[in-house]
Design an enzyme around this catalytic site. Structure first.
Site, mmCIF file in Angstrom:
data_model
loop_
_atom_site.group_PDB
_atom_site.id
_atom_site.type_symbol
_atom_site.label_atom_id
_atom_site.label_comp_id
_atom_site.label_asym_id
_atom_site.label_seq_id
_atom_site.Cartn_x
_atom_site.Cartn_y
_atom_site.Cartn_z
ATOM 1 N N LYS A 15 0.814 -1.225 0.000
ATOM 2 C CA LYS A 15 0.000 0.000 0.000
ATOM 3 C C LYS A 15 0.842 1.267 0.000
ATOM 4 C CE LYS A 15 -1.066 0.112 4.549
ATOM 5 N NZ LYS A 15 -0.050 1.002 5.117
ATOM 6 N N ARG A 90 -6.226 4.035 11.167
ATOM 7 C CA ARG A 90 -5.881 2.662 11.535
ATOM 8 C C ARG A 90 -7.024 1.969 12.272
ATOM 9 N NH1 ARG A 90 -0.572 2.448 9.976
ATOM 10 N NH2 ARG A 90 0.694 0.908 11.035
ATOM 11 N N ARG A 127 11.784 -8.581 3.919
ATOM 12 C CA ARG A 127 12.106 -7.181 3.619
ATOM 13 C C ARG A 127 13.408 -6.746 4.306
ATOM 14 N NH1 ARG A 127 7.629 -2.540 4.148
ATOM 15 N NH2 ARG A 127 7.559 -3.088 6.355
ATOM 16 N N ARG A 159 13.703 -4.133 9.652
ATOM 17 C CA ARG A 159 12.981 -3.186 10.516
ATOM 18 C C ARG A 159 12.503 -3.930 11.759
ATOM 19 N NH1 ARG A 159 8.435 0.222 7.226
ATOM 20 N NH2 ARG A 159 7.168 -0.438 8.976
ATOM 21 N N ARG A 170 0.847 -7.222 13.998
ATOM 22 C CA ARG A 170 0.407 -6.137 13.099
ATOM 23 C C ARG A 170 -0.718 -6.615 12.189
ATOM 24 N NH1 ARG A 170 5.537 -4.711 9.982
ATOM 25 N NH2 ARG A 170 4.377 -2.977 9.090
HETATM 26 P P1 AMP Z 1 3.574 1.879 9.172
HETATM 27 O O1 AMP Z 1 4.811 2.371 8.525
HETATM 28 O O2 AMP Z 1 2.329 2.491 8.611
HETATM 29 O O3 AMP Z 1 3.503 0.368 9.230
HETATM 30 O O4 AMP Z 1 3.634 2.376 10.702
HETATM 31 C C1 AMP Z 1 4.674 2.009 11.567
HETATM 32 C C2 AMP Z 1 4.244 2.124 13.026
HETATM 33 O O5 AMP Z 1 3.877 3.483 13.313
HETATM 34 C C3 AMP Z 1 3.011 1.321 13.409
HETATM 35 O O6 AMP Z 1 3.331 -0.019 13.734
HETATM 36 C C4 AMP Z 1 2.508 2.094 14.624
HETATM 37 O O7 AMP Z 1 3.309 1.840 15.771
HETATM 38 C C5 AMP Z 1 2.760 3.531 14.209
HETATM 39 N N1 AMP Z 1 1.612 4.111 13.464
HETATM 40 C C6 AMP Z 1 1.618 4.491 12.146
HETATM 41 N N2 AMP Z 1 0.434 4.999 11.791
HETATM 42 C C7 AMP Z 1 -0.357 4.932 12.894
HETATM 43 C C8 AMP Z 1 -1.706 5.295 13.173
HETATM 44 N N3 AMP Z 1 -2.498 5.824 12.214
HETATM 45 N N4 AMP Z 1 -2.174 5.108 14.427
HETATM 46 C C9 AMP Z 1 -1.401 4.585 15.395
HETATM 47 N N5 AMP Z 1 -0.132 4.206 15.205
HETATM 48 C C10 AMP Z 1 0.406 4.377 13.976
#
Ligand code: AMP
Length: 211
Positions: A15, A90, A127, A159, A170
């Site tokens: 995405k 989210r 990854r 990561r 997740r």
């Molecule tokens: P992502 O890169 O979108 O997978 O985000 C990495 C991490 O950032 C997630 O595992 C959460 O810890 C935090 N995070 C990102 N976006 C959100 C959101 N909209 N609400 C809460 N936590 C977020």
């Protein structure tokens, strides 16, 4: 009227990549809460220090904090014609928050990139990333030399939130939240499902067709 796009997809659905491609095509900025948070963490800001542990564990950051971050980002000049949301909302509360920030004239389109847990797990566990922002996959998109970035020779690493236990968490969080979010998004605009297990270019084509 702003053109607003939400990109939903399990971690590993591609995405983020698709949001970037569509962002360039439509000339609208991508607003990725994950990137905004990682940026704060790397810059060592008070907010960054506060969220570092949560980011590493894959647990969600509080809605209040995210709301503030998004509100400030959407107020910037480049987001006035519209924007593409990646990683936000989210959960149902964040989506309700977002809908309250929109006016009736804003046009909302939701793209849902579908992928099975198995495919998502394979993609994420392979990854490898570089500090320069480049991303590889040990099988699907390997660097020329194992463990080394093609672009700047940096050492590739996994990561924290791509570790197997964290990936499982997740994915579970995503599955628990997506149903109610899609139902609410449908009340406010178009929701377009796209098959995320096709090759990247095909996914892009499918998205362009539906939006
Ligand atoms: P992502 O890169 O979108 O997978 O985000 C990495 C991490 O950032 C997630 O595992 C959460 O810890 C935090 N995070 C990102 N976006 C959100 C959101 N909209 N609400 C809460 N936590 C977020």
């Amino acid at each position: 009227m702003r053109k607003i796009f939400i990109f939903f997809g399990a971690p590993g659905s591609g995405k983020g990549t698709q949001a970037e491609i569509i962002s360039r095509k439509l000339k609208l900025p991508t607003v990725s809460t994950g990137d905004l948070l990682r940026h704060e963490e790397t810059a060592g800001t008070p907010l960054g220090r506060k969220v570092a542990k949560l980011l590493d564990s894959g647990k969600l950051v509080s809605d209040e904090l995210i709301h503030q971050l998004v509100k400030e980002r959407l107020a910037k000049k480049d987001a006035q014609a519209g924007f593409i949301l990646d990683g936000y909302p989210r959960d149902i509360d964040q989506l309700s928050d977002l809908l309250e920030m929109l006016s009736d004239a804003d046009r909302l389109t939701t793209v849902e990139i579908g992928i099975s847990d198995k495919a998502a797990f394979n993609r994420l566990s392979g990854r490898r990333v570089c500090d320069c922002g480049a991303t590889y996959h040990i099988v699907l998109n390997p660097p020329k030399k194992a463990g080394i970035c093609d672009l700047d020779g940096g050492k590739l690493y996994i990561r924290h939130d791509d570790k197997p236990e964290v990936i499982k968490d997740r994915l579970a969080t995503y599955r628990a939240n997506i149903g109610p979010m899609l139902a609410l998004a449908k009340e406010r605009g178009k929701v377009a499902p796209v098959d995320g297990e096709q090759p990247m270019e095909k996914v892009t084509e499918a998205i362009i067709k539906v939006i």
